[in-house]
Write a protein that holds these residues in place. Structure first.
Motif, PDB file in Angstrom:
ATOM      1  N   ILE A  13       0.845  -1.195   0.000  1.00 28.82           N
ATOM      2  CA  ILE A  13       0.000   0.000   0.000  1.00 28.82           C
ATOM      3  C   ILE A  13       0.882   1.248   0.000  1.00 28.82           C
ATOM      4  O   ILE A  13       0.643   2.186  -0.768  1.00 28.82           O
ATOM      5  CB  ILE A  13      -0.954  -0.009   1.216  1.00 28.82           C
ATOM      6  N   ILE A  14       1.927   1.240   0.821  1.00 29.57           N
ATOM      7  CA  ILE A  14       2.800   2.410   0.935  1.00 29.57           C
ATOM      8  C   ILE A  14       3.678   2.580  -0.307  1.00 29.57           C
ATOM      9  O   ILE A  14       3.721   3.660  -0.903  1.00 29.57           O
ATOM     10  CB  ILE A  14       3.686   2.302   2.193  1.00 29.57           C
ATOM     11  N   TRP A  15       4.395   1.529  -0.695  1.00 28.97           N
ATOM     12  CA  TRP A  15       5.416   1.655  -1.732  1.00 28.97           C
ATOM     13  C   TRP A  15       4.918   1.377  -3.145  1.00 28.97           C
ATOM     14  O   TRP A  15       5.453   1.922  -4.104  1.00 28.97           O
ATOM     15  CB  TRP A  15       6.608   0.756  -1.408  1.00 28.97           C
ATOM     16  N   HIS A  17       1.634   1.646  -3.972  1.00 35.50           N
ATOM     17  CA  HIS A  17       0.397   2.419  -4.144  1.00 35.50           C
ATOM     18  C   HIS A  17      -0.795   1.541  -4.506  1.00 35.50           C
ATOM     19  O   HIS A  17      -1.645   1.944  -5.294  1.00 35.50           O
ATOM     20  CB  HIS A  17       0.599   3.544  -5.165  1.00 35.50           C
ATOM     21  N   MET A  18      -0.826   0.338  -3.941  1.00 35.61           N
ATOM     22  CA  MET A  18      -1.958  -0.558  -4.156  1.00 35.61           C
ATOM     23  C   MET A  18      -3.032  -0.242  -3.123  1.00 35.61           C
ATOM     24  O   MET A  18      -2.720   0.162  -2.007  1.00 35.61           O
ATOM     25  CB  MET A  18      -1.545  -2.017  -4.002  1.00 35.61           C
ATOM     26  N   THR A  19      -4.265  -0.463  -3.470  1.00 37.08           N
ATOM     27  CA  THR A  19      -5.332  -0.350  -2.492  1.00 37.08           C
ATOM     28  C   THR A  19      -5.426  -1.684  -1.748  1.00 37.08           C
ATOM     29  O   THR A  19      -4.991  -2.716  -2.276  1.00 37.08           O
ATOM     30  CB  THR A  19      -6.686  -0.055  -3.157  1.00 37.08           C
TER      31      THR A  19
END
Length: 56
Positions: A13-15, A17-19
């Motif tokens: 999620i952080i790196w 940018h996945m939901t």
């Protein structure tokens, strides 16, 4: 083990940018293969590569 999975999800999620939904619906074993991929110069050499370099 659940915490390991949650940590991996957090990192994606952080790196990446996945939901959370995208990560949870992803083929997890394939995702791990992709994330562990190495550039060509970092991969083990084949016997053909070694033989080719001996001729130079």
């Amino acid at each position: 083990m659940i915490e390991d999975f949650d940590y991996t999800e957090q990192q994606m999620i952080i790196w990446a940018h996945m939901t959370p939904e995208t990560f949870e619906n992803t083929d997890y074993p394939r995702l791990i293969e992709i994330m562990n991929a190495r550039p060509r110069d970092k991969r083990p050499k084949t016997l053909w590569d070694v033989a080719d370099n001996m001729d130079k």
